[in-house]
Design a protein around this motif. Structure first.
Motif, PDB file in Angstrom:
ATOM      1  N   HIS A  64       7.365  11.327   2.126  1.00 49.68           N
ATOM      2  CA  HIS A  64       6.349  12.377   1.971  1.00 49.68           C
ATOM      3  C   HIS A  64       4.959  11.785   1.812  1.00 49.68           C
ATOM      4  O   HIS A  64       4.766  10.672   1.324  1.00 49.68           O
ATOM      5  CB  HIS A  64       6.675  13.285   0.779  1.00 49.68           C
ATOM      6  N   GLY A  65       3.975  12.572   2.236  1.00 47.81           N
ATOM      7  CA  GLY A  65       2.575  12.235   2.037  1.00 47.81           C
ATOM      8  C   GLY A  65       1.977  13.091   0.940  1.00 47.81           C
ATOM      9  O   GLY A  65       2.675  13.894   0.308  1.00 47.81           O
ATOM     10  N   ALA A  66       0.668  12.961   0.723  1.00 46.46           N
ATOM     11  CA  ALA A  66       0.035  13.713  -0.361  1.00 46.46           C
ATOM     12  C   ALA A  66      -1.461  13.896  -0.118  1.00 46.46           C
ATOM     13  O   ALA A  66      -2.227  14.048  -1.062  1.00 46.46           O
ATOM     14  CB  ALA A  66       0.263  13.004  -1.696  1.00 46.46           C
ATOM     15  N   ARG A  67      -1.898  13.893   1.136  1.00 44.80           N
ATOM     16  CA  ARG A  67      -3.331  13.913   1.426  1.00 44.80           C
ATOM     17  C   ARG A  67      -4.063  15.096   0.780  1.00 44.80           C
ATOM     18  O   ARG A  67      -5.043  14.881   0.069  1.00 44.80           O
ATOM     19  CB  ARG A  67      -3.548  13.895   2.935  1.00 44.80           C
ATOM     20  N   LEU A 174      11.208   8.629  -0.458  1.00 45.24           N
ATOM     21  CA  LEU A 174      10.150   7.629  -0.539  1.00 45.24           C
ATOM     22  C   LEU A 174       8.790   8.303  -0.474  1.00 45.24           C
ATOM     23  O   LEU A 174       8.620   9.318   0.204  1.00 45.24           O
ATOM     24  CB  LEU A 174      10.274   6.622   0.604  1.00 45.24           C
ATOM     25  N   SER A 175       7.818   7.707  -1.149  1.00 44.82           N
ATOM     26  CA  SER A 175       6.470   8.264  -1.176  1.00 44.82           C
ATOM     27  C   SER A 175       5.515   7.386  -0.378  1.00 44.82           C
ATOM     28  O   SER A 175       5.913   6.402   0.246  1.00 44.82           O
ATOM     29  CB  SER A 175       5.981   8.389  -2.619  1.00 44.82           C
ATOM     30  N   CYS A 176       4.248   7.750  -0.430  1.00 42.74           N
ATOM     31  CA  CYS A 176       3.230   7.032   0.327  1.00 42.74           C
ATOM     32  C   CYS A 176       2.489   6.017  -0.549  1.00 42.74           C
ATOM     33  O   CYS A 176       1.314   5.738  -0.310  1.00 42.74           O
ATOM     34  CB  CYS A 176       2.239   8.011   0.951  1.00 42.74           C
ATOM     35  N   ILE A 177       3.164   5.485  -1.554  1.00 39.96           N
ATOM     36  CA  ILE A 177       2.596   4.386  -2.322  1.00 39.96           C
ATOM     37  C   ILE A 177       3.597   3.233  -2.361  1.00 39.96           C
ATOM     38  O   ILE A 177       4.802   3.443  -2.209  1.00 39.96           O
ATOM     39  CB  ILE A 177       2.203   4.783  -3.767  1.00 39.96           C
ATOM     40  N   GLY A 178       3.087   2.042  -2.505  1.00 37.21           N
ATOM     41  CA  GLY A 178       3.931   0.856  -2.582  1.00 37.21           C
ATOM     42  C   GLY A 178       3.290  -0.165  -3.493  1.00 37.21           C
ATOM     43  O   GLY A 178       2.079  -0.105  -3.766  1.00 37.21           O
ATOM     44  N   SER A 179       4.070  -1.098  -3.975  1.00 39.16           N
ATOM     45  CA  SER A 179       3.553  -2.115  -4.889  1.00 39.16           C
ATOM     46  C   SER A 179       3.643  -3.490  -4.237  1.00 39.16           C
ATOM     47  O   SER A 179       4.483  -3.737  -3.369  1.00 39.16           O
ATOM     48  CB  SER A 179       4.339  -2.103  -6.204  1.00 39.16           C
ATOM     49  N   SER A 180       2.771  -4.365  -4.675  1.00 40.99           N
ATOM     50  CA  SER A 180       2.746  -5.733  -4.152  1.00 40.99           C
ATOM     51  C   SER A 180       3.540  -6.642  -5.077  1.00 40.99           C
ATOM     52  O   SER A 180       3.869  -6.260  -6.213  1.00 40.99           O
ATOM     53  CB  SER A 180       1.300  -6.219  -4.058  1.00 40.99           C
ATOM     54  N   PRO A 181       3.850  -7.867  -4.645  1.00 41.28           N
ATOM     55  CA  PRO A 181       4.554  -8.811  -5.523  1.00 41.28           C
ATOM     56  C   PRO A 181       3.778  -9.134  -6.798  1.00 41.28           C
ATOM     57  O   PRO A 181       4.377  -9.575  -7.794  1.00 41.28           O
ATOM     58  CB  PRO A 181       4.715 -10.051  -4.636  1.00 41.28           C
ATOM     59  N   MET A 190       1.339   7.746   5.062  1.00 45.77           N
ATOM     60  CA  MET A 190       2.715   8.244   5.124  1.00 45.77           C
ATOM     61  C   MET A 190       3.380   7.922   6.450  1.00 45.77           C
ATOM     62  O   MET A 190       4.537   7.481   6.500  1.00 45.77           O
ATOM     63  CB  MET A 190       2.726   9.759   4.884  1.00 45.77           C
ATOM     64  N   GLU A 191       2.645   8.132   7.560  1.00 40.85           N
ATOM     65  CA  GLU A 191       3.241   7.915   8.876  1.00 40.85           C
ATOM     66  C   GLU A 191       3.585   6.449   9.109  1.00 40.85           C
ATOM     67  O   GLU A 191       4.567   6.135   9.804  1.00 40.85           O
ATOM     68  CB  GLU A 191       2.314   8.437   9.969  1.00 40.85           C
ATOM     69  N   GLU A 192       2.804   5.521   8.523  1.00 41.55           N
ATOM     70  CA  GLU A 192       3.106   4.099   8.665  1.00 41.55           C
ATOM     71  C   GLU A 192       4.333   3.718   7.851  1.00 41.55           C
ATOM     72  O   GLU A 192       5.132   2.878   8.274  1.00 41.55           O
ATOM     73  CB  GLU A 192       1.896   3.265   8.258  1.00 41.55           C
TER      74      GLU A 192
END
Length: 439
Positions: A64-67, A174-181, A190-192
């Motif tokens: 999902h997105g959240a724009r 899954l959402s449109c945020i991610g975390s780095s190491p 979201m589309e990516e």
């Protein structure tokens, strides 16, 4: 039971979806949708449809997105919404709004998928929705001198972890945020995310729910099928495409090239579009594929079941002469078929009789596909095979389609012009018209 539910159209429709149910069971679908789809009135019925797919044995990943929700959060805090190209410029204050908005939507989707009231389509459902740190992100960085800060891109997908959850029967959300190491959180497109996850899983289908019914031509007519080459041309020329389509179509092309089976672009503003796209012959959106969904080829023994399903209704109404399954198995090498998205939708057969004469027989096209020109395509193939075999005269017997054949060069002739062996088995009760075309 009401009259509507006991009617023949309902029974016919219910039977018609059986091939799709069998085809989709155990397959992996990724459904991607922006914040507008969740904010709309149809979010609840979308959850019903997702529940139905899960109940049918489809392995589901939702992204999902959240724009619009992020925009609203920024406005509430009096913060500007800044974009550079396709990416939001996400500073420290903006990423806080992103986290809040995404978190709220995530909880809302979980709640929608947890419905279970007795008078809803989700009664007695046991959907388990799981999330997790399946997405590793990286910063987009500086683009054309602009530091995008906490705007990110997908670095890696934990495909093995996602597959493990799907194998347990869970829906992965899954959402449109991610975390780095390093533990930083990034705002992703979201589309990516959907493209990256579908590609990593080699999903059977990637489905984008968009603000448009699908891709259209310049006149607004729906394009129900695009190869990746045609989609790329549309991207370069299609200034008329909707905002969602301009973002989703490039991802659809890349995902298709990377091995995703089918990519669908479907509108979210009409109830049931997801099910109609997946479970009807024509669909309601656009499907993007590496190659055309249409295949014209020689029939094989494993096509017998599909042939029977195609011609049985025409045999029952008297359009075609009955052929037993055993006869089809013996004569399968005489048949050509048209497949659309793996389903046999048309067939025709060539029977040589010697003396330079042959019969075009069992020309049949599924009713939903007759406007697509498959009948003429099959006829041309049979004619080409006949010419290659030295046939000079091609004949056909028909009770209902004489005009169609006359429009394509056949002329009405007499029974005594048929080969002797064909005259012996001519059914006087059917009174089929005899049409012949000189090749």
């Amino acid at each position: 039971m009401t009259d509507d539910l006991s009617s023949a159209p309902f029974v016919a429709w219910f039977r018609s979806v059986a091939p799709y149910v069998n085809l989709f069971r155990g397959k992996t679908f990724l459904i991607a949708f922006g914040g507008k789809a969740i904010a709309g009135q149809l979010a609840r019925t979308l959850a019903y449809d997702v529940n139905l797919l899960a109940a049918l044995g489809v392995r589901l990943v939702l992204v999902h997105g959240a724009r619009p929700q992020i925009e609203s959060s920024l406005r509430e805090r009096g913060l500007p919404s800044v974009y550079h190209g396709n990416y939001r410029v996400t500073d420290a204050q903006a990423i806080s709004c992103v986290i809040d908005a995404v978190g709220r939507i995530y909880v809302e989707i979980e709640a929608l998928l947890s419905q279970g009231l007795a008078d809803t389509p989700m009664a007695n459902s046991t959907i388990r929705v799981v999330g997790g740190n399946f997405i590793t992100a990286k910063p987009v960085g500086v683009v054309e001198g602009v530091d995008l800060q906490y705007s990110g891109q997908v670095r890696k997908i934990d495909a093995e972890g996602i597959r493990a959850q799907l194998a347990l029967g869970n829906i992965v959300l899954l959402s449109c945020i991610g975390s780095s190491p390093t533990g930083e959180i990034f705002n992703l497109a979201m589309e990516e995310v959907a493209e990256a996850v579908a590609t990593s899983l080699l999903a059977d289908k990637l489905i984008f729910l968009s603000d448009s019914q699908g891709a259209t031509d310049i006149d607004g007519a729906l394009l129900d099928e695009l190869t990746v080459e045609a989609a790329e041309r549309l991207i370069s020329l299609g200034d008329w495409l909707s905002a969602d389509l301009k973002r989703y179509l490039p991802c659809a092309v890349r995902a298709s090239r990377a091995g995703v089976g089918r990519v669908h672009l479907v509108g979210y503003d009409e109830d049931g579009t997801l099910l109609r796209e997946l479970f009807t012959h024509d669909g309601v959106g656009t499907v993007v594929t590496r190659e055309s969904l249409e295949e014209l080829r020689d029939a094989r023994p494993d096509d017998i079941g599909g042939l029977v399903a195609l011609i049985e209704p025409l045999e029952e109404d008297g359009t075609l002469v009955r052929r037993s399954r055993e006869l089809l198995e013996r004569e399968i090498s005489r048949f050509s078929i048209v497949q659309h998205d793996g389903v046999i939708v048309g067939c025709a057969a060539l029977y040589p009789y010697g003396g330079g004469r042959a019969e075009l027989a069992c020309l049949a096209v599924h009713p939903h596909y007759r406007r697509w020109g498959y009948g003429a395509l099959l006829m041309k193939r049979i004619e080409a095979q006949a010419r290659a075999a030295g046939v000079k005269s091609l004949f056909v017997l028909t009770t209902v389609t004489s005009q169609w054949f006359k429009e394509r060069g056949f002329t009405v002739r007499q029974i005594d012009e048929l080969p002797a062996e064909k005259r012996l088995v001519y059914n006087l009760q059917r009174r089929s018209s005899v049409l012949i075309k000189e090749l």
